[in-house]
Design an enzyme around this catalytic site. Structure first.
Site, mmCIF file in Angstrom:
data_model
loop_
_atom_site.group_PDB
_atom_site.id
_atom_site.type_symbol
_atom_site.label_atom_id
_atom_site.label_comp_id
_atom_site.label_asym_id
_atom_site.label_seq_id
_atom_site.Cartn_x
_atom_site.Cartn_y
_atom_site.Cartn_z
ATOM 1 N N GLU A 113 -7.181 -36.053 31.744
ATOM 2 C CA GLU A 113 -5.846 -36.568 31.825
ATOM 3 C C GLU A 113 -4.696 -35.494 31.899
ATOM 4 O O GLU A 113 -4.668 -34.676 31.128
ATOM 5 C CB GLU A 113 -5.481 -37.441 30.525
ATOM 6 N N ARG A 138 4.364 -34.293 32.755
ATOM 7 C CA ARG A 138 5.465 -33.632 31.868
ATOM 8 C C ARG A 138 5.778 -32.237 32.462
ATOM 9 O O ARG A 138 6.754 -31.558 31.887
ATOM 10 C CB ARG A 138 5.030 -33.233 30.467
ATOM 11 N N THR A 165 1.124 -39.604 30.263
ATOM 12 C CA THR A 165 2.484 -39.379 30.024
ATOM 13 C C THR A 165 3.383 -40.358 31.150
ATOM 14 O O THR A 165 4.267 -40.011 31.708
ATOM 15 C CB THR A 165 3.519 -38.151 29.943
ATOM 16 N N LYS A 211 -4.428 -47.107 24.330
ATOM 17 C CA LYS A 211 -4.358 -45.759 23.587
ATOM 18 C C LYS A 211 -3.615 -46.062 22.293
ATOM 19 O O LYS A 211 -2.724 -46.884 22.111
ATOM 20 C CB LYS A 211 -3.542 -44.793 24.350
HETATM 21 C C1 3PG Z 1 -0.189 -36.297 24.034
HETATM 22 O O1 3PG Z 1 -0.098 -37.275 24.933
HETATM 23 O O2 3PG Z 1 0.625 -35.488 23.509
HETATM 24 C C2 3PG Z 1 -1.578 -36.178 23.413
HETATM 25 O O3 3PG Z 1 -1.579 -37.252 22.621
HETATM 26 C C3 3PG Z 1 -2.152 -35.070 22.895
HETATM 27 O O4 3PG Z 1 -1.755 -34.654 21.622
HETATM 28 P P1 3PG Z 1 -2.101 -33.290 20.919
HETATM 29 O O5 3PG Z 1 -1.612 -32.276 21.503
HETATM 30 O O6 3PG Z 1 -1.730 -33.753 19.527
HETATM 31 O O7 3PG Z 1 -3.690 -33.510 21.051
#
Ligand code: 3PG
Length: 206
Positions: free
Chosen positions: A40, A44, A68, A128
């Site tokens: 994924e 961002r 995201t 999710k």
């Molecule tokens: C996110 O979308 O930020 C994910 O959930 C990843 O989170 P993490 O950095 O805690 O693994």
């Protein structure tokens, strides 16, 4: 492939934040070589869409997703870039409809029974669970499994190699997602061997 089948491909989905599109292909190759082909890339950073395009075109075996996704426009753009699946941190009716319209499997984010039911009543059974640790962790997700046995989750947010097995042992967890496999220092130093090794360990988690 639907979202339930997507979750069955690997126990862990690396969640990747990229700042340089040039790193996308070697990084994805390392993850695929380590046994984690479902990746994924979060939308961002300005290079994310280009990174998805490159991985889709140049890394055979990678199942590349856009993470995201927070708007209908992003869902459509990611589909155009060649994404194989979509992930959103939360969900609205509009976003669910836009992701459904792409025809791609998607994992929309929920953190309550009501949010899960809002998707379930539209036939969505894979989602999710975000932010997993902050929202209550594995005990919370286990509790949701009683009244909502037909929904499977991909917990993300605070997942580590230490707590991942606890989630993966739950019957309502398909896979987990996390950023620990692709730390910025290893991407910055192009240490693909180290990333492949992290992936190799994570691939054995279930
Ligand atoms: C996110 O979308 O930020 C994910 O959930 C990843 O989170 P993490 O950095 O805690 O693994």
């Amino acid at each position: 492939m639907d979202a339930l089948e997507l979750m069955d491909l690997c126990p862990v989905v690396p969640v990747v934040v990229l700042h340089d599109a040039e790193t996308a292909v070697p990084l994805a190759r390392a993850l695929v070589a380590g046994g984690l082909p479902v990746i994924e890339v979060t939308l961002r950073t300005p290079v994310a869409m280009d990174a998805i395009k490159r991985i889709a075109a140049e890394v055979p075996g990678a199942v590349i997703g856009a993470g995201t996704v927070v708007s209908a426009d992003q869902a459509r753009a990611a589909t155009g870039a060649g994404a194989h699946f979509l992930v959103s941190p939360g969900c609205t009716d509009g976003l669910r409809q836009a992701m459904t319209d792409t025809g791609l499997p998607f994992l929309a984010g929920v953190s309550t029974a009501s949010e899960a039911l809002a998707l379930f009543e539209h036939g969505v059974t894979a989602m999710k669970f975000f932010p997993a640790e902050a929202a209550g962790g594995a005990p919370y997700l286990k509790a949701l499994g009683g009244p909502l046995p037909d929904i499977r989750f991909c917990p993300t947010g605070g997942i580590t190699p230490r707590n991942a097995p606890g989630y993966l042992a739950l019957p309502n967890v398909g896979c987990v997602g996390g950023t620990w496999l692709t730390p910025e220092n290893l991407i910055g130093t192009a240490d693909w061997t180290a990333i492949e090794s992290l992936a190799r360990t994570a691939a054995l988690l279930r």
